[in-house]
Every structure is written in structure tokens, then in C-alpha cells.
Scaffold this active site. Structure first.
Site, PDB file in Angstrom:
ATOM      1  N   VAL A  96      29.473  26.577 -15.763  1.00  0.00           N
ATOM      2  CA  VAL A  96      28.414  26.975 -14.526  1.00  0.00           C
ATOM      3  C   VAL A  96      28.326  25.348 -13.789  1.00  0.00           C
ATOM      4  O   VAL A  96      27.755  24.864 -13.013  1.00  0.00           O
ATOM      5  CB  VAL A  96      26.491  27.481 -13.946  1.00  0.00           C
ATOM      6  CG1 VAL A  96      27.209  28.678 -14.529  1.00  0.00           C
ATOM      7  CG2 VAL A  96      25.916  26.733 -15.008  1.00  0.00           C
ATOM      8  N   GLN A 105      25.643  35.517 -12.105  1.00  0.00           N
ATOM      9  CA  GLN A 105      25.369  36.048 -13.229  1.00  0.00           C
ATOM     10  C   GLN A 105      24.587  37.218 -13.250  1.00  0.00           C
ATOM     11  O   GLN A 105      23.726  36.795 -13.246  1.00  0.00           O
ATOM     12  CB  GLN A 105      25.540  35.038 -14.565  1.00  0.00           C
ATOM     13  CG  GLN A 105      24.818  34.416 -15.488  1.00  0.00           C
ATOM     14  CD  GLN A 105      25.626  32.964 -16.112  1.00  0.00           C
ATOM     15  OE1 GLN A 105      23.903  32.144 -15.111  1.00  0.00           O
ATOM     16  NE2 GLN A 105      24.985  32.771 -17.562  1.00  0.00           N
ATOM     17  N   LEU A 106      24.867  37.816 -14.718  1.00  0.00           N
ATOM     18  CA  LEU A 106      23.657  38.620 -15.414  1.00  0.00           C
ATOM     19  C   LEU A 106      22.194  38.107 -15.170  1.00  0.00           C
ATOM     20  O   LEU A 106      22.193  36.775 -15.732  1.00  0.00           O
ATOM     21  CB  LEU A 106      24.084  38.996 -16.477  1.00  0.00           C
ATOM     22  CG  LEU A 106      23.068  40.307 -17.247  1.00  0.00           C
ATOM     23  CD1 LEU A 106      23.227  41.333 -16.671  1.00  0.00           C
ATOM     24  CD2 LEU A 106      23.704  40.395 -18.243  1.00  0.00           C
ATOM     25  N   ARG A 201      38.784  21.833 -20.150  1.00  0.00           N
ATOM     26  CA  ARG A 201      38.290  22.559 -21.451  1.00  0.00           C
ATOM     27  C   ARG A 201      38.955  23.432 -22.517  1.00  0.00           C
ATOM     28  O   ARG A 201      38.892  24.330 -23.216  1.00  0.00           O
ATOM     29  CB  ARG A 201      37.700  24.224 -20.555  1.00  0.00           C
ATOM     30  CG  ARG A 201      36.114  23.538 -19.470  1.00  0.00           C
ATOM     31  CD  ARG A 201      35.354  23.043 -20.435  1.00  0.00           C
ATOM     32  NE  ARG A 201      34.039  22.152 -19.883  1.00  0.00           N
ATOM     33  CZ  ARG A 201      33.356  21.410 -20.240  1.00  0.00           C
ATOM     34  NH1 ARG A 201      32.532  21.967 -21.459  1.00  0.00           N
ATOM     35  NH2 ARG A 201      31.863  21.752 -19.241  1.00  0.00           N
TER      36      ARG A 201
END
EC number: 2.1.1.148
Length: 249
Positions: A96, A105-106, A201
Site C-alpha cells: 500500500v 483491503q480485508l 519489487r
């Protein structure tokens, strides 16, 4: 014993392109809708719909030229949405940080963590003793979470709104949940942002879990729009994990 979750990434939405009326230009057969949109946006800048340069007449050649000269702002017109499961809460906090993405998001405030799975770091998962120790720690944290939840709901019993009572209890009790708790997240980004994420990443120096996520995203996006991602080269490292790099990222 806590259940271990594995990374699962699915492409759930991507750009749909509708060629405008009154423009004398045809999309190359085989080009994805995202690739067609990026080419159209580029040609719209210069009214080059008649493809005057034979070296960039095809969609593939045009997009490769865009990447070579760094005109990647055009990639912001095309987007893709991925649904990610089996990602640790700690890795989600790294994800994020990429602020050009949009996230859903959960919520640990609304969803009971009773059935939440855990994500093991690679070097722990490869060792039976370390795996057992880590899962034991996760079970103990879950026990404390449940105890806190019960105590907090009792403490808040005078709150008449049952939903609010549960939310307040969970938002306090979640403080003891470990970073390896699985999270689930919907991520939408334009293709410039996805390329930046993968470039940052998927490197050898990145966190192992984040690198696995980035390479997995690359594979999915390359299936959807191969020309926009075929400059990334995937290699296998000595530890068996994969990395990706591009001369343009």
C-alpha cells in the site's frame, strides 16, 4: 494449529477499448484492448492514425518505441485490477506504499479473525522446526485475541448497537494479531504504475514475499498485454525464487 495460506493472485478486470467513430484507424489483430488504447492515445497526440512511419506502423513496434523513448505516461490510460489472497499483513503494508494504486483491503475491524490463515516466510517454511515454532506463536496470538475479544465484548455490553459493539471489540483486539496473518486485497492500477511496482519489487534486493508477488503480477499482466510487459526478463535465483528486470524499468 494455524492453517498456512499460499499466494493467489487473479486478474479480475482490465481496460476495455472502444475505437471512436470518425477516426480512420484500425486496431491490429491480436493486440489486447489495453495495448490498443495505449497506441490510440499516442497517435492521438500527433494525429498519426495513418501510421506514416513504417518502423512504428504495427501495434507491437509502436509500443516498444514508447517504452524505449520513455513516453510511458501513455500507459496511464490502461488499467488492470488484481485480487490478491495469501499475502501477509506485513507485506500488504509494503504494497500500500505504492500510492498510485487503488486498494480495497480485508478489514480486521469487521471480519472476525477466527478463520484467518497465516503466511510463512520462505526461510521459515523450508525448516520443519521453525515452521512448528512459528505456527505455535500464531496459535498463542490467536488465543490471546479470542480472550481479549470476549473480555472487550463484556466490557462493552452496555452498548445497544450490536454491530458497533463487535467492531469496537475487534478493532482493539486485533492489536495482538501477528504480521504473518493473511490479508486479502483488491488492487487497481494503471499500467505505468504496475510497471513501476514490478520494477521496484521484483529485484533481487526486495523482500522475498514482495518479490514473489511482483513476479506473479508480471506473469498475469504479461498474459493480458504481452507487448507492454515483454521487456521484463524473469530469472531464477540461487535460492530457487524468481526475480525480474527490464532495461526500461
Amino acid at each position: 494449529m494455524a492453517k498456512v495460506s499460499e499466494l493467489d493472485v487473479q486478474l479480475i478486470a482490465a481496460t476495455a477499448f472502444h475505437a471512436p467513430q470518425g477516426v480512420d484507424w484500425e486496431v491490429d489483430e491480436g493486440a489486447s484492448e489495453s495495448e490498443a488504447l495505449v497506441e490510440f492515445a499516442g497517435r492521438a497526440c500527433y494525429e498519426s492514425f495513418d501510421k506514416p512511419n513504417p518502423r512504428t506502423a504495427s501495434n507491437q513496434a509502436y509500443l516498444h518505441h514508447i517504452l524505449e523513448v520513455g513516453h510511458d505516461a501513455l500507459l496511464e490510460h490502461a488499467t488492470a485490477t488484481l485480487y490478491i489472497r495469501g499475502l501477509s499483513r506485513s507485506a500488504s503494508h509494503e504494497l500500500v506504499r505504492h500510492r498510485h494504486f487503488s486498494f480495497s483491503q480485508l478489514s480486521q475491524r469487521f471480519v472476525h479473525s477466527e478463520e484467518a490463515e497465516v503466511v510463512l516466510p520462505k526461510f521459515i517454511a523450508e525448516d520443519e522446526q521453525l515452521t512448528r515454532l512459528t505456527l505455535q506463536a500464531a496459535d498463542e496470538a490467536r488465543f490471546v485475541y479470542e480472550e481479549l475479544l470476549d473480555a472487550l465484548e463484556s466490557k462493552l455490553e452496555e452498548e445497544p448497537n450490536a454491530l458497533l459493539r463487535k467492531k469496537q471489540a475487534r478493532q482493539a483486539a486485533r492489536a495482538v494479531l501477528p504480521n504473518l496473518t493473511e490479508s486479502r486485497i483488491v488492487v487497481t492500477g494503471n499500467y505505468r504504475a504496475w510497471r513501476h511496482f514490478i520494477g521496484a519489487r521484483a529485484t533481487e534486493q526486495a523482500d522475498t514475499e514482495m518479490r514473489q508477488l511482483a513476479v506473479t503480477c508480471l506473469k498475469l499482466l504479461r498474459e493480458q498485454s504481452p507487448v507492454l510487459f515483454d521487456d521484463f526478463h524473469i530469472t531464477t535465483l540461487a535460492d530457487g525464487t524468481e526475480m525480474a528486470s527490464s532495461p526500461y524499468a
